[in-house]
Design an enzyme around this catalytic site. Sequence first.
Site, PDB file in Angstrom:
ATOM      1  N   LYS A  55       5.060  23.648 -14.428  1.00 15.17           N
ATOM      2  CA  LYS A  55       4.089  22.083 -13.796  1.00 15.17           C
ATOM      3  C   LYS A  55       3.589  21.895 -12.626  1.00 15.17           C
ATOM      4  CE  LYS A  55       2.839  17.622 -14.414  1.00 15.17           C
ATOM      5  NZ  LYS A  55       3.245  15.858 -14.910  1.00 15.17           N
TER       6      LYS A  55
ATOM      7  N   LYS B 185       1.789  11.467 -11.061  1.00 19.42           N
ATOM      8  CA  LYS B 185       0.836  10.390 -12.253  1.00 19.42           C
ATOM      9  C   LYS B 185       1.538   8.904 -12.068  1.00 19.42           C
ATOM     10  CE  LYS B 185      -2.085  13.319 -13.921  1.00 19.42           C
ATOM     11  NZ  LYS B 185      -3.383  13.732 -15.229  1.00 19.42           N
TER      12      LYS B 185
ATOM     13  N   ARG C 225      -5.659  21.202 -13.074  1.00 23.07           N
ATOM     14  CA  ARG C 225      -4.658  20.062 -14.200  1.00 23.07           C
ATOM     15  C   ARG C 225      -4.877  19.579 -15.561  1.00 23.07           C
ATOM     16  NH1 ARG C 225      -1.006  15.599 -10.849  1.00 23.07           N
ATOM     17  NH2 ARG C 225       0.669  15.068 -11.994  1.00 23.07           N
TER      18      ARG C 225
ATOM     19  N   HIS D 224      -3.483  10.441 -27.397  1.00 24.85           N
ATOM     20  CA  HIS D 224      -4.123   9.343 -27.004  1.00 24.85           C
ATOM     21  C   HIS D 224      -4.488   7.941 -27.930  1.00 24.85           C
ATOM     22  CE1 HIS D 224      -2.554  10.532 -22.238  1.00 24.85           C
ATOM     23  NE2 HIS D 224      -1.709  10.257 -22.702  1.00 24.85           N
TER      24      HIS D 224
ATOM     25  N   ARG E 184       0.517  -1.199   0.091  1.00 25.29           N
ATOM     26  CA  ARG E 184      -0.418   0.261  -0.223  1.00 25.29           C
ATOM     27  C   ARG E 184       0.771   1.722  -0.049  1.00 25.29           C
ATOM     28  NH1 ARG E 184      -3.233  -3.308   3.561  1.00 25.29           N
ATOM     29  NH2 ARG E 184      -4.780  -4.212   2.673  1.00 25.29           N
TER      30      ARG E 184
ATOM     31  N   HIS F  78      -3.494  15.648 -25.354  1.00 29.10           N
ATOM     32  CA  HIS F  78      -3.457  14.248 -25.056  1.00 29.10           C
ATOM     33  C   HIS F  78      -4.721  13.455 -25.147  1.00 29.10           C
ATOM     34  CE1 HIS F  78       0.243  16.134 -23.261  1.00 29.10           C
ATOM     35  NE2 HIS F  78       0.388  14.894 -22.539  1.00 29.10           N
TER      36      HIS F  78
ATOM     37  N   GLU G 216      -6.450  16.919 -10.401  1.00 33.46           N
ATOM     38  CA  GLU G 216      -6.982  16.826 -11.201  1.00 33.46           C
ATOM     39  C   GLU G 216      -8.362  17.171 -11.692  1.00 33.46           C
ATOM     40  OE1 GLU G 216      -5.010  14.983 -14.851  1.00 33.46           O
ATOM     41  OE2 GLU G 216      -6.972  15.071 -15.517  1.00 33.46           O
TER      42      GLU G 216
ATOM     43  N   HIS H  63       5.179   8.955 -27.888  1.00 35.34           N
ATOM     44  CA  HIS H  63       4.308  10.242 -26.697  1.00 35.34           C
ATOM     45  C   HIS H  63       3.632  11.646 -27.367  1.00 35.34           C
ATOM     46  CE1 HIS H  63       1.654  11.074 -23.612  1.00 35.34           C
ATOM     47  NE2 HIS H  63       2.114  11.693 -22.956  1.00 35.34           N
TER      48      HIS H  63
ATOM     49  N   ASN I  95      -3.630  18.052 -19.926  1.00 37.12           N
ATOM     50  CA  ASN I  95      -3.676  17.195 -21.911  1.00 37.12           C
ATOM     51  C   ASN I  95      -4.188  18.073 -22.517  1.00 37.12           C
ATOM     52  OD1 ASN I  95      -3.724  14.631 -19.940  1.00 37.12           O
ATOM     53  ND2 ASN I  95      -5.271  15.194 -18.549  1.00 37.12           N
TER      54      ASN I  95
ATOM     55  N   GLU J  48       5.917  18.348 -25.256  1.00 40.84           N
ATOM     56  CA  GLU J  48       5.571  18.648 -23.559  1.00 40.84           C
ATOM     57  C   GLU J  48       5.855  19.955 -23.052  1.00 40.84           C
ATOM     58  OE1 GLU J  48       3.065  16.956 -22.615  1.00 40.84           O
ATOM     59  OE2 GLU J  48       3.717  14.541 -22.647  1.00 40.84           O
TER      60      GLU J  48
HETATM   61  P1  NAD Z   1      10.282   6.246 -23.126  1.00 39.62           P
HETATM   62  O1  NAD Z   1      10.408   5.764 -21.087  1.00 39.62           O
HETATM   63  O2  NAD Z   1      10.192   5.301 -23.294  1.00 39.62           O
HETATM   64  O3  NAD Z   1      11.709   6.670 -23.261  1.00 39.62           O
HETATM   65  C1  NAD Z   1      12.253   6.220 -24.417  1.00 39.62           C
HETATM   66  C2  NAD Z   1      13.246   6.164 -25.063  1.00 39.62           C
HETATM   67  O4  NAD Z   1      14.350   6.587 -24.979  1.00 39.62           O
HETATM   68  C3  NAD Z   1      13.195   4.305 -24.539  1.00 39.62           C
HETATM   69  O5  NAD Z   1      13.677   3.466 -25.404  1.00 39.62           O
HETATM   70  C4  NAD Z   1      14.467   4.627 -22.503  1.00 39.62           C
HETATM   71  O6  NAD Z   1      14.612   3.841 -23.211  1.00 39.62           O
HETATM   72  C5  NAD Z   1      15.241   5.470 -23.728  1.00 39.62           C
HETATM   73  N1  NAD Z   1      16.318   6.641 -22.820  1.00 39.62           N
HETATM   74  C6  NAD Z   1      15.681   7.331 -21.492  1.00 39.62           C
HETATM   75  N2  NAD Z   1      16.909   7.652 -20.935  1.00 39.62           N
HETATM   76  C7  NAD Z   1      17.737   7.677 -21.840  1.00 39.62           C
HETATM   77  C8  NAD Z   1      18.936   8.364 -22.355  1.00 39.62           C
HETATM   78  N3  NAD Z   1      19.582   9.193 -21.105  1.00 39.62           N
HETATM   79  N4  NAD Z   1      19.935   8.685 -22.607  1.00 39.62           N
HETATM   80  C9  NAD Z   1      19.511   6.821 -23.956  1.00 39.62           C
HETATM   81  N5  NAD Z   1      18.217   6.531 -24.477  1.00 39.62           N
HETATM   82  C10 NAD Z   1      17.437   7.120 -23.413  1.00 39.62           C
HETATM   83  O7  NAD Z   1       9.062   7.766 -22.950  1.00 39.62           O
HETATM   84  P2  NAD Z   1       9.281   8.908 -22.100  1.00 39.62           P
HETATM   85  O8  NAD Z   1       9.240   9.663 -23.678  1.00 39.62           O
HETATM   86  O9  NAD Z   1      10.451   9.016 -21.837  1.00 39.62           O
HETATM   87  O10 NAD Z   1       8.152   8.637 -21.622  1.00 39.62           O
HETATM   88  C11 NAD Z   1       6.926   8.975 -22.096  1.00 39.62           C
HETATM   89  C12 NAD Z   1       5.829   7.654 -21.327  1.00 39.62           C
HETATM   90  O11 NAD Z   1       5.897   8.670 -20.443  1.00 39.62           O
HETATM   91  C13 NAD Z   1       4.693   8.042 -21.841  1.00 39.62           C
HETATM   92  O12 NAD Z   1       4.494   6.046 -20.823  1.00 39.62           O
HETATM   93  C14 NAD Z   1       3.516   8.784 -21.712  1.00 39.62           C
HETATM   94  O13 NAD Z   1       2.068   7.843 -20.951  1.00 39.62           O
HETATM   95  C15 NAD Z   1       4.044   8.749 -20.246  1.00 39.62           C
HETATM   96  N6  NAD Z   1       4.090  10.115 -20.004  1.00 39.62           N
HETATM   97  C16 NAD Z   1       3.686  10.478 -17.876  1.00 39.62           C
HETATM   98  C17 NAD Z   1       3.449  11.251 -17.770  1.00 39.62           C
HETATM   99  C18 NAD Z   1       3.082  11.917 -16.121  1.00 39.62           C
HETATM  100  O14 NAD Z   1       2.387  12.827 -15.540  1.00 39.62           O
HETATM  101  N7  NAD Z   1       3.313  10.790 -15.499  1.00 39.62           N
HETATM  102  C19 NAD Z   1       3.061  12.543 -18.644  1.00 39.62           C
HETATM  103  C20 NAD Z   1       3.863  12.581 -19.595  1.00 39.62           C
HETATM  104  C21 NAD Z   1       4.508  11.679 -20.749  1.00 39.62           C
HETATM  105  N1  GLY Z   2       0.887  14.622 -17.834  1.00 39.59           N
HETATM  106  C1  GLY Z   2      -0.414  15.327 -17.558  1.00 39.59           C
HETATM  107  C2  GLY Z   2      -0.251  15.640 -15.979  1.00 39.59           C
HETATM  108  O1  GLY Z   2       0.727  15.062 -14.657  1.00 39.59           O
HETATM  109  O2  GLY Z   2      -1.097  16.087 -14.952  1.00 39.59           O
END
Ligand code: NAD
Ligand code: GLY
Length: 360
Positions: free
Chosen positions: A224, A140, A238, A249, A118, A245, A234, A262, A242, A182
């Site tokens: 942010k 998130k 917040r 999505h 938990r 998005h 949200e 993404h 999106n 972003e």
């Molecule tokens: P990712 O985590 O897939 O990373 C992108 C690629 O870069 C991967 O192949 C990874 O292995 C590689 N990589 C990472 N760091 C590296 C580095 N320093 N050097 C070389 N390669 C590296 O993608 P992302 O764009 O970081 O994240 C996308 C994800 O984030 C999606 O799933 C999206 O839904 C999520 N997201 C979440 C939030 C949130 O608020 N939680 C906000 C925006 C996006």
């Molecule tokens: N990336 C959207 C949020 O954090 O709310």
Amino acid sequence: MKTLQVELGERSYPIYIGSGLLKRSELLTKHIKSRQVLVVTNETIAPLYLETILQHLPEYIVETVILPDGEQYKTLDKVSRIFDKLLAGKFSRNATLIALGGGVIGDMGGFAAACYQRGIAFLQIPTTLLAQVDSSVGGKTGVNHPLGKNMIGAFYQPQCVIADADVLDTLDDRQLSAGLAEVIKYGLIRDAEFFEWLENNIGALLARDKNALATAIERSCLNKAEIVAADETETGVRATLNLGHTFGHAIETGVGYGEYLHGEAVAIGTCQAADLSRRLGWLTDADVERIITLFKNTKLPVNPPEQLGSERFLDLMAVDKKNVDGQIRLILLKQIGLATLPTDVNSELLALTLNTYGRK
Ligand code: NAD
Ligand code: GLY
């Protein structure tokens, strides 16, 4: 180093931004309140940065989980591998999880931390631009479902975020551009001055100018942090994070996770949101042109995939966390620098956007 604070009462935490931060043991260890530590990363990042992190932890009982790399692995099944390791290692409730990676690892690691017994403490070490400016901040966490992106998850804040700009040196150009989608979002939803700065500095950002990147990361995190502090779960503002998005999505789910990055899907979705905002009389043609031009100059796609027809698009958009009673809700733009969340969407204008925007 710059330190920003996400102000959330007893769940407040710092975001450290700067160069050489991964080399600083104390930044990491001062947020670890346990002897048991689990580092979660993936097979691409592990050879690059895992050893650097482990070197700081000789006095801890450390286990690692190295997951396969890719959005298509952001699943409950892969999160289970984290639980397996925590349970096999008899990790207690005071253990700490470190998520070392991009948004996929951060979201999955954070979700595992939220669920294990938990809730155990976790640290975010974001290694992509996208993760440094967005996903690691705000709590998130979660995974995808075959029927909908990020539909299984929890709000769960980290102890800290350590954003070391040096790790971006190993990131490829396509990923850098995806992260900038972003960054542009913050300019569009609430920071017109930043949008203009981005228009003028996009060349320097793509050329990885360190000062330009530092400015972009700080300004994004500041935006942010303010939004999250105002609306952690949200219920209001917040949702403006999106922008683009819901369309994005739908593209990611419809075309198959991992096909579009993404940030790429968000860029296309933001152009669609801008088109709809213009049809509603809020943005001018010139505003929309500015937005599309900035995304193009960022080397991001701006046209939706040919294979997604408007009916399929609408069907996919109906699975979204912003929807109320099954009705689609979208973030749109009143002007550049001002987002809005209308209570309902004009379905005829939306159909026009889906049918005509970007289609040859
Ligand atoms: P990712 O985590 O897939 O990373 C992108 C690629 O870069 C991967 O192949 C990874 O292995 C590689 N990589 C990472 N760091 C590296 C580095 N320093 N050097 C070389 N390669 C590296 O993608 P992302 O764009 O970081 O994240 C996308 C994800 O984030 C999606 O799933 C999206 O839904 C999520 N997201 C979440 C939030 C949130 O608020 N939680 C906000 C925006 C996006
Ligand atoms: N990336 C959207 C949020 O954090 O709310």
